[in-house]
Motif scaffolding. Structure first.
Motif, PDB file in Angstrom:
ATOM      1  N   SER A 105       2.315   0.104  12.886  1.00 27.30           N
ATOM      2  CA  SER A 105       1.080   0.836  12.559  1.00 27.30           C
ATOM      3  C   SER A 105       0.728   0.588  11.098  1.00 27.30           C
ATOM      4  CB  SER A 105       1.249   2.341  12.801  1.00 27.30           C
ATOM      5  OG  SER A 105       2.279   2.871  11.979  1.00 27.30           O
ATOM      6  N   MET A 106      -0.587   0.491  10.837  1.00 22.94           N
ATOM      7  CA  MET A 106      -1.070   0.220   9.474  1.00 22.94           C
ATOM      8  C   MET A 106      -2.048   1.310   9.047  1.00 22.94           C
ATOM      9  SD  MET A 106      -1.743  -3.905   9.441  1.00 22.94           S
ATOM     10  CE  MET A 106      -0.543  -5.056  10.125  1.00 22.94           C
ATOM     11  N   GLU A 107      -1.838   1.833   7.870  1.00 19.31           N
ATOM     12  CA  GLU A 107      -2.741   2.816   7.264  1.00 19.31           C
ATOM     13  C   GLU A 107      -3.084   2.309   5.870  1.00 19.31           C
ATOM     14  OE1 GLU A 107      -0.727   6.526   7.269  1.00 19.31           O
ATOM     15  OE2 GLU A 107      -0.434   6.569   9.452  1.00 19.31           O
ATOM     16  N   LEU A 108      -4.164   1.517   5.788  1.00  9.86           N
ATOM     17  CA  LEU A 108      -4.492   0.811   4.547  1.00  9.86           C
ATOM     18  C   LEU A 108      -5.748   1.384   3.913  1.00  9.86           C
ATOM     19  CD1 LEU A 108      -3.878  -2.864   5.694  1.00  9.86           C
ATOM     20  CD2 LEU A 108      -2.235  -1.187   4.819  1.00  9.86           C
ATOM     21  N   ASP A 138      -8.450  -3.091   0.565  1.00  9.65           N
ATOM     22  CA  ASP A 138      -7.002  -3.175   0.788  1.00  9.65           C
ATOM     23  C   ASP A 138      -6.321  -4.214  -0.098  1.00  9.65           C
ATOM     24  OD1 ASP A 138      -8.021  -5.446   1.884  1.00  9.65           O
ATOM     25  OD2 ASP A 138      -6.875  -5.342   3.747  1.00  9.65           O
ATOM     26  N   ARG A 184       6.015   1.306  10.038  1.00 11.13           N
ATOM     27  CA  ARG A 184       4.722   1.777   9.534  1.00 11.13           C
ATOM     28  C   ARG A 184       4.458   1.185   8.156  1.00 11.13           C
ATOM     29  NH1 ARG A 184       3.850   8.006   9.666  1.00 11.13           N
ATOM     30  NH2 ARG A 184       5.392   7.978   7.963  1.00 11.13           N
ATOM     31  N   SER A 192       1.638   1.234   4.914  1.00  9.76           N
ATOM     32  CA  SER A 192       0.544   2.036   4.357  1.00  9.76           C
ATOM     33  C   SER A 192       0.246   1.594   2.932  1.00  9.76           C
ATOM     34  CB  SER A 192       0.894   3.531   4.383  1.00  9.76           C
ATOM     35  OG  SER A 192       2.040   3.792   3.579  1.00  9.76           O
ATOM     36  N   HIS A 196      -2.088   3.330  -0.333  1.00  8.07           N
ATOM     37  CA  HIS A 196      -2.947   4.407  -0.834  1.00  8.07           C
ATOM     38  C   HIS A 196      -2.902   4.418  -2.355  1.00  8.07           C
ATOM     39  CE1 HIS A 196       1.024   6.365  -0.863  1.00  8.07           C
ATOM     40  NE2 HIS A 196       0.536   7.139  -1.824  1.00  8.07           N
TER      41      HIS A 196
END
Length: 446
Positions: free
Chosen positions: A330-333, A337, A366, A368, A370
């Protein structure tokens, strides 16, 4: 703390301008006041001359006309008063305007000629006094003091009005001066702004050095920076070439040793395994040193590498490598990015971290990205066994490994640590909410 050079110069110039005007205003007011006093003195001297020219001596007695040529002496409420005193200070005549006024002034006939001073009347008002000693027809008995008085109110009102105009004029002049200073400083500092833009282009990799289109005072700085950039490029090139030559020169002996070990394995299996392990270790160490040389950050140039394409490419490759182990990524970028790092260094860093995550996870990874104030944080997490808090510092040392079930020399995280150190970044190991390890890379934003 003020970080703007233009703001500092502007505040310093404004302070000097205000101090100059604050010092100039009293001096100017004093000069105007002195000029007004001299004008009043000259006017009163002219008025006394009028009194003297109107005086007549008849039978040894002073005679003054009922009406004087200057009507101000004749008006009952006039501001100009006229008096004549004898040599003993006795009042012998006064003008109509002075009929209802009494001023505390007693002239002294002392042969000094004329006196210009101030005195106060019974009504509390102040008057300018101009006293002239005159001998009419000669002899002591014909000696008189002709005195003209004028209210100080006109002088004070004029001075007050001028002071108000001074304040308004100086305020407007100060505002105009500050605007001119701001414009002048903006124009004068354009060269610094231009040099800053060129440095931004150097950091972005769009140019190799600074131009010579700068003022003389900045040329030494720009040329020194150009020499530094050129020296850095040359040094990095020599470093890479030297290590490349070293790797090339070791390639053939390693290949020979590899062949010998394969032949030896047919007879001495244990010794051949030891030899192959040492050859593999030597090869990995050479690769590690080459990576250290090629992936260090440049001194001035700042790079930005897009993260998502690299992650997708690496994950696709690792999925094929670990095809027998289903891994959900899973990617939360953040948007955008990008990561402040050279693409090659970022690829090497992510390759090592993702390879460890795929190898050690149970089935979930995962990724990410931020932002924090002044930082961009890249995180790689998994649901594997994690890293005990007591072992987190040790595994970052070269050659240290917690996982002994898979082959390797333990230099992957050491490469990661070297890359992070070269970018003045931070690596934080923590526990992941997924249950395994969390690697947080904190990169400084320019």
């Amino acid at each position: 703390m003020m970080r703007s050079l233009r703001l500092r110069l502007m505040l310093a110039a404004a302070l000097l301008a205000v101090l100059f005007m604050v010092g100039l205003l009293p001096a100017l007011q004093s000069a105007v006041s002195l000029a007004l006093r001299e004008a009043i003195e000259q006017r009163l001297a002219s008025d006394v001359t009028t009194l003297i020219s109107s005086a007549r001596m008849e039978s040894g007695q002073l005679r003054m006309p009922a009406l004087l040529p200057d009507e101000r002496f004749n008006l009952p409420d006039g501001r100009l008063l006229g008096y004549v005193y004898d040599r003993h200070g006795k009042l012998v005549w006064r003008s109509r305007a002075a009929t209802e006024q009494h001023v505390e002034y007693t002239p002294r006939y002392d042969g000094q000629g004329n006196v210009f001073s101030r005195a106060r009347g019974d009504d509390g008002r102040e008057y300018w006094i101009y006293d002239v000693e005159v001998q009419l027809l000669g002899g002591q008995s014909a000696a008189y003091s002709f005195v003209a008085l004028q209210s100080v109110d006109d002088y004070q009102n004029t001075l007050r009005s001028l002071r108000e105009h001074f304040y308004l004029g100086f305020g407007a002049a100060l505002l105009v001066l500050l605007l001119l200073l701001w414009g002048g400083l903006t124009w004068a500092l354009r060269s610094l702004r231009r040099m800053s833009l060129e440095l931004d282009e150097v950091e972005a990799g769009r140019r190799e050095g600074l131009s010579d289109d700068h003022p003389r005072e900045l040329l030494r700085l720009t040329r020194s920076l150009n020499r530094l950039l050129r020296s850095e490029r040359e040094q990095r090139g020599r470093y890479r070439d030297s290590l490349g030559d070293l790797a090339h020169s070791l390639k053939t002996p390693l290949a020979v040793l590899q062949g010998v070990s394969e032949n030896l394995a047919q007879h001495e299996l244990e010794q051949a395994l030891i030899l192959q392990q040492q050859i593999e270790r030597m090869s990995q160490q050479i690769g590690y040193q080459l990576q250290r040389a090629s992936l260090r950050k440049s001194g001035l140039v700042q790079h930005r590498a897009p993260l998502r394409p690299l992650l997708e490419s690496l994950c696709a490759t690792l999925t094929k490598v670990y095809r027998d182990k289903p891994v959900a990524v899973s990617m939360e970028l953040a948007d955008p990015d990008w990561v402040p790092m050279e693409e090659g260094a970022l690829l090497e860093l992510l390759g090592n971290l993702l390879e460890n995550a795929y190898r050690l996870c149970v089935g979930q990874v995962r990724l990410s990205l931020h932002d924090e104030p002044g930082w961009r944080v890249l995180s790689v997490e998994d649901d594997g066994p994690g890293v005990p808090a007591t072992q987190r510092e040790r595994i970052l040392r070269r050659g240290e490994r917690l996982d002994t079930q898979h082959p390797g020399q333990g230099i992957g995280l050491a490469v990661v640590k070297d890359i992070i150190d070269s970018y003045d970044a931070q690596l934080v190991l923590d526990d992941s909410p997924l249950g395994g390890a969390a690697f947080h890379i904190r990169l400084r934003l320019a």
